[in-house]
Design an enzyme around this catalytic site. Structure first.
Site, short mmCIF file in Angstrom:
data_model
loop_
_atom_site.label_atom_id
_atom_site.label_comp_id
_atom_site.label_asym_id
_atom_site.label_seq_id
_atom_site.Cartn_x
_atom_site.Cartn_y
_atom_site.Cartn_z
N CYS A 84 0.83 -1.21 0.00
CA CYS A 84 0.00 0.00 0.00
C CYS A 84 0.87 1.27 0.00
O CYS A 84 1.50 1.55 -1.00
CB CYS A 84 -0.97 -0.08 1.18
SG CYS A 84 -2.46 0.86 0.90
N HIS A 179 -3.17 -5.55 1.65
CA HIS A 179 -2.51 -5.82 2.93
C HIS A 179 -2.51 -7.32 3.28
O HIS A 179 -3.42 -7.78 3.98
CB HIS A 179 -3.23 -5.06 4.04
CG HIS A 179 -3.08 -3.57 3.93
ND1 HIS A 179 -2.08 -2.88 4.57
CD2 HIS A 179 -3.81 -2.66 3.26
CE1 HIS A 179 -2.20 -1.59 4.30
NE2 HIS A 179 -3.23 -1.42 3.51
N GLU A 181 -0.82 -8.77 5.43
CA GLU A 181 -0.58 -8.94 6.88
C GLU A 181 -1.88 -8.92 7.68
O GLU A 181 -1.88 -9.24 8.87
CB GLU A 181 0.40 -7.85 7.38
CG GLU A 181 -0.17 -6.45 7.52
CD GLU A 181 -0.34 -5.71 6.19
OE1 GLU A 181 -0.13 -6.32 5.12
OE2 GLU A 181 -0.72 -4.52 6.22
#
Ligand code: GLN
Length: 197
Positions: A84, A179, A181
């Protein structure tokens, strides 16, 4: 293996947890360290630039002297991941918004990026994304995400969404609009660490 996360601003903890899980899954010895100032990047085998505000992260990284250290790490062919805002910082070129803020870019990938590319209506959303590197789709979380509007021939496009590039790799450098994560699927983190082999 020592993995460094740029910890100036943004979703740092989520990357720390995801990478610790990834190391455990691989059965590899290693540690994940937070990078807040210069002098740490060179001791890392891989570096992550998280999501957040690319203007803030970029300015502070440059001020702290971390920018030049990451460029060196990239030239030494260590894996670098930008998610991002981190993807924006990896680019050679940005859109008008990037130009307007005068934010510094690392320029490590031959890509042009557009900030907040999905507009206000679709600030955050989740999709099952088809990626060229995996058989099964990846559950991708997008939050005020940028996209890649141009990629040179030397860049591998790994995924597109509505015709826009949202994942790409150039040599040892990986850029994602979304994302990984924030979900439990660690395939991308494994792929990232494998770039150092
Ligand atoms: N739009 C933000 C930026 O360009 C990125 C948002 C994010 O990292 N989730 O700085």
């Amino acid at each position: 293996m020592r993995i460094g996360i740029i910890a100036i601003q943004g979703d740092v903890e989520e990357h720390v947890i995801a990478l610790e899980q990834t190391l455990a899954e691989r059965g590899e010895e290693g540690e994940v360290v937070k990078i807040k100032h210069r002098g740490i990047v060179s001791s890392c085998d891989a570096v992550v630039i998280p999501g957040g505000e690319s203007t803030t992260i970029g300015r502070l990284m440059e001020r702290e002297g971390i920018f030049s250290e990451i460029k060196e790490a990239a030239w030494e062919e260590k894996p670098i991941l930008g998610t991002c805002a981190g993807m924006v910082l990896l680019a050679k070129e940005g859109d008008e918004e990037v130009a307007k803020t005068g934010q510094p870019l690392l320029g490590l990938m031959d890509i042009k990026v557009k900030r907040n590319a999905f507009g206000r209506q679709r600030e955050s959303f989740e999709v099952l994304l088809k990626m060229s590197i995996f058989d099964e789709p990846f559950h991708a979380v997008f939050i005020r995400a940028p996209t890649i509007t141009y990629a040179a021939d030397s860049v591998d496009v790994l995924a597109t969404l509505n015709g826009q590039i949202v994942a790409a790799k150039q040599r040892n450098i990986l850029a994602l609009s979304f994302h990984p994560e924030l979900t439990e699927d660690r395939r991308i983190h494994h792929y990232f660490l494998d770039l150092g082999k």
